[in-house]
Write a protein that holds these residues in place. Structure first.
Motif, PDB file in Angstrom:
ATOM      1  N   PRO A   1       0.828  -1.207   0.000  1.00 44.71           N
ATOM      2  CA  PRO A   1       0.000   0.000   0.000  1.00 44.71           C
ATOM      3  C   PRO A   1       0.859   1.252   0.000  1.00 44.71           C
ATOM      4  O   PRO A   1       2.018   1.226   0.424  1.00 44.71           O
ATOM      5  CB  PRO A   1      -0.789  -0.122   1.305  1.00 44.71           C
ATOM      6  CG  PRO A   1       0.144  -0.857   2.211  1.00 44.71           C
ATOM      7  CD  PRO A   1       0.899  -1.831   1.330  1.00 44.71           C
TER       8      PRO A   1
ATOM      9  N   SER B   1       1.740   4.677   1.621  1.00 46.80           N
ATOM     10  CA  SER B   1       1.548   5.405   2.875  1.00 46.80           C
ATOM     11  C   SER B   1       1.141   6.837   2.556  1.00 46.80           C
ATOM     12  O   SER B   1       1.858   7.565   1.867  1.00 46.80           O
ATOM     13  CB  SER B   1       2.833   5.397   3.710  1.00 46.80           C
ATOM     14  OG  SER B   1       2.682   6.179   4.883  1.00 46.80           O
TER      15      SER B   1
ATOM     16  N   MET C   1      -2.516   3.503   2.979  1.00 44.78           N
ATOM     17  CA  MET C   1      -2.403   3.159   4.396  1.00 44.78           C
ATOM     18  C   MET C   1      -2.191   4.436   5.188  1.00 44.78           C
ATOM     19  O   MET C   1      -1.269   5.215   4.894  1.00 44.78           O
ATOM     20  CB  MET C   1      -1.228   2.199   4.621  1.00 44.78           C
ATOM     21  CG  MET C   1      -1.001   1.837   6.083  1.00 44.78           C
ATOM     22  SD  MET C   1      -2.309   0.761   6.715  1.00 44.78           S
ATOM     23  CE  MET C   1      -2.116   1.011   8.494  1.00 44.78           C
TER      24      MET C   1
ATOM     25  N   MET D   1      -6.851   2.022   4.155  1.00 50.60           N
ATOM     26  CA  MET D   1      -6.756   1.208   5.362  1.00 50.60           C
ATOM     27  C   MET D   1      -6.283   2.103   6.504  1.00 50.60           C
ATOM     28  O   MET D   1      -5.314   2.849   6.350  1.00 50.60           O
ATOM     29  CB  MET D   1      -5.753   0.065   5.138  1.00 50.60           C
ATOM     30  CG  MET D   1      -5.481  -0.798   6.361  1.00 50.60           C
ATOM     31  SD  MET D   1      -6.811  -1.956   6.679  1.00 50.60           S
ATOM     32  CE  MET D   1      -6.222  -2.724   8.205  1.00 50.60           C
TER      33      MET D   1
ATOM     34  N   ASP E   1      -5.039   2.591  10.485  1.00 48.41           N
ATOM     35  CA  ASP E   1      -4.543   2.082  11.758  1.00 48.41           C
ATOM     36  C   ASP E   1      -5.345   2.781  12.856  1.00 48.41           C
ATOM     37  O   ASP E   1      -5.096   3.943  13.174  1.00 48.41           O
ATOM     38  CB  ASP E   1      -3.049   2.387  11.891  1.00 48.41           C
ATOM     39  CG  ASP E   1      -2.488   2.076  13.272  1.00 48.41           C
ATOM     40  OD1 ASP E   1      -3.216   1.503  14.102  1.00 48.41           O
ATOM     41  OD2 ASP E   1      -1.324   2.424  13.516  1.00 48.41           O
TER      42      ASP E   1
ATOM     43  N   ILE F   1      -1.342  -7.850   2.397  1.00 48.45           N
ATOM     44  CA  ILE F   1      -0.821  -6.488   2.508  1.00 48.45           C
ATOM     45  C   ILE F   1       0.459  -6.550   3.327  1.00 48.45           C
ATOM     46  O   ILE F   1       0.481  -7.112   4.416  1.00 48.45           O
ATOM     47  CB  ILE F   1      -1.828  -5.536   3.171  1.00 48.45           C
ATOM     48  CG1 ILE F   1      -3.097  -5.410   2.319  1.00 48.45           C
ATOM     49  CG2 ILE F   1      -1.198  -4.169   3.404  1.00 48.45           C
ATOM     50  CD1 ILE F   1      -4.167  -4.538   2.947  1.00 48.45           C
TER      51      ILE F   1
ATOM     52  N   LEU G   1       3.210  -3.851   4.753  1.00 48.97           N
ATOM     53  CA  LEU G   1       3.539  -2.436   4.906  1.00 48.97           C
ATOM     54  C   LEU G   1       5.019  -2.210   4.654  1.00 48.97           C
ATOM     55  O   LEU G   1       5.853  -3.050   4.975  1.00 48.97           O
ATOM     56  CB  LEU G   1       3.168  -1.956   6.302  1.00 48.97           C
ATOM     57  CG  LEU G   1       1.724  -2.189   6.755  1.00 48.97           C
ATOM     58  CD1 LEU G   1       1.472  -1.484   8.072  1.00 48.97           C
ATOM     59  CD2 LEU G   1       0.725  -1.735   5.699  1.00 48.97           C
TER      60      LEU G   1
END
Length: 287
Positions: free
Chosen positions: A22, A24, A43, A83, A85, A228, A230
């Motif tokens: 993804p 960022s 993300m 997505m 966090d 996924i 990161l």
């Protein structure tokens, strides 16, 4: 706004057969750039949100309303599945439910709830602590109870591999899978043996944070149901460095014409969608 299409696309990623990286993102422009470059998902990390909104480190001083506002601004800017966090859900299980409700309204395509004991407890001396398994299960149940759109992906997240060990990590993953989360998000896996054990123990799609050298094989990750992986949050770090360097040069007497590394006008027009605004102005302002 209607967020269904991006959530369905994100579901396709989670339910697919290959691992993606993804992009960022931290604001509307970075999300547009990621979308224009072809990233399949964005993300928004908790540390990134804290930097973008407060200019603060990742010490849980960001509020839910601040996060939801940032998520909405990012999602309104384009169509990139995002997505989030969502850290520990900003409190106990009841707060987790509220967190899911707010982020769903703001357009999240997916979010993770973790079982870390946050904010940092008194006298923990900076050492990461986890909630009990029972508390973690309660939070996952609450997250699922807060979801209204079944296409919203909810991932159960744990840092157990690097805190309490692989055996506990697998126990938590299996418990969260049984509750009904859509994916397992693991932080701290270092070796193929660790990932192999997790992949064998649960059947859900996996999300991993960080890709150490031993795991840096996207075919291997895909085969282990990692969907996924990161890569860190280099874009906002690069932006911070560029801003500091530019302001330092100007403060030290550089002429604006001497500053390099600037976005050219065509790039700014593209990422601000200037052509769309001008077309709308022509149709509505009687130009």
């Amino acid at each position: 706004m209607d967020w269904k299409d991006r959530r369905r696309k994100f579901r396709q990623v989670i339910g697919g057969t290959r691992c993606i990286r993804p992009g960022s993102v931290h604001d509307a422009l970075s999300a547009r750039i990621a979308e224009d470059l072809g990233f399949e998902a964005g993300m928004l990390g908790g540390s990134v949100a804290s930097l973008a909104v407060l200019g603060a480190p990742d010490v849980m001083v960001l509020t839910l309303s601040e996060l939801a506002g940032l998520v909405l601004r990012i999602n309104r800017a384009g169509n990139l599945p995002l997505m989030i966090d969502a850290d520990h859900g900003f409190g106990n299980a009841l707060n987790v439910r509220r967190t899911v409700e707010e982020l769903e309204v703001a357009g999240a395509a997916g979010l993770s709830i973790e079982d870390t004991d946050l904010p940092e407890p008194y006298a923990s001396h900076g050492k990461t602590r986890l909630l009990s398994l029972e508390q973690g299960v309660g939070k996952m149940r609450a997250a699922l109870a807060g979801r209204q759109d079944p296409d919203l992906v909810i991932a159960g997240r744990t840092s157990a591999p690097s805190v309490t060990g692989l055996e506990d990590a697998i126990a938590r993953a299996k418990a969260y899978e049984e509750v009904g989360v859509d994916a397992i998000f693991m932080i701290g896996l270092k070796t193929r043996a660790d990932l192999d054990a997790v992949s064998a123990a649960v059947k859900l799609p996996l999300i991993i944070g960080g890709v150490p050298a031993e795991l840096d094989d996207w075919d291997y990750l895909s085969e282990r149901r990692v969907r996924i992986a990161l890569q860190g949050h280099q874009p906002i770090s690069a932006a911070i460095a560029a801003i500091e360097q530019t302001l330092r040069a100007l403060r030290d007497g550089a002429h604006p014409s001497e500053i390099g590394g600037l976005a050219d006008p065509d790039l700014i027009r593209r990422v601000t969608r200037a052509d769309d605004y001008e077309a709308l102005a022509d149709r509505t302002l009687g130009r």
